[in-house]
Design an enzyme around this catalytic site. Structure first.
Site, short mmCIF file in Angstrom:
data_model
loop_
_atom_site.label_atom_id
_atom_site.label_comp_id
_atom_site.label_asym_id
_atom_site.label_seq_id
_atom_site.Cartn_x
_atom_site.Cartn_y
_atom_site.Cartn_z
CG HIS A 180 -4.60 -0.59 -2.66
ND1 HIS A 180 -5.61 -0.82 -2.37
CD2 HIS A 180 -3.97 0.29 -1.47
CE1 HIS A 180 -5.97 -0.08 -1.52
NE2 HIS A 180 -5.09 0.52 -0.84
CG ASP B 291 -1.86 1.25 1.33
OD1 ASP B 291 -1.98 1.94 0.48
OD2 ASP B 291 -2.61 1.14 2.39
#
Length: 185
Positions: free
Chosen positions: A136, A100
């Protein structure tokens, strides 16, 4: 209503449009419908939840757990549900991992520190986060204990990521081995 800046889900261009617009042009709208969907490595696993404000939810609207498979669903079930704000994928330590990158997109432009990470990343599935300011990265790796440092989080178990389906860069329907990338972070 038409003065809200938006980021195109296909090309990343900033444009002004109504609040529910997703694409800057008809060309990008058509491209979005032709691009590949989520990788089968993700959709074939019954590790899906819904979420509201980043809180994982069951299909019944109760809190889901990132460690309790009884609170997860199949992709088809989760996608069909209208609970919450969207979908989420749970990592359970089986070799699927996620990176992330927080606050790495500014007005659709990738920050230099994030570009350096993506330059080292093999071609894998990368998507824009719900906020439109993060990415992501999904891939294959074993991480063990997750870690968070300098706006970068890495997990392969006991966590979940929201999933938007908003590809970043050239979309890939395959998850690559990101072990080397994770080791370099």
């Amino acid at each position: 209503c038409y003065n809200r800046p938006m980021t195109c889900e296909v090309c990343g261009a900033i444009f002004t449009a109504r609040a529910d617009a997703r694409f800057c042009s008809g060309r990008c709208r058509v491209a979005a419908h032709r691009r590949p969907g989520l990788p089968a490595d993700l959709t074939s696993r019954p590790r899906w939840v819904r979420h509201r404000a980043k809180v994982p939810l069951t299909l019944e609207g109760r809190h889901a757990s990132s460690t309790d498979p009884a609170t997860w669903a199949t992709y088809a079930e989760a996608k069909a549900s209208e609970i919450g704000d969207g979908l989420g994928f749970v990592f359970n330590g089986d070799g699927i991992a996620g990176i992330d990158l927080d606050h790495c997109l500014t007005d659709g432009v990738l920050e230099p520190w994030a570009q350096q990470i993506l330059d080292r990343c093999p071609r894998t599935y990368v998507e824009i986060s719900p906020s439109g300011t993060g990415l992501h990265i999904f891939g294959r790796a074993y991480v063990g204990a997750g870690r968070r440092r300098d706006g970068v989080e890495v997990y392969d178990r006991g966590r979940y990521f929201t999933v938007t389906g908003r590809h970043f860069g050239k979309p890939s329907r395959k998850l690559a081995d990101i072990t080397g990338l994770i080791a370099s972070l």
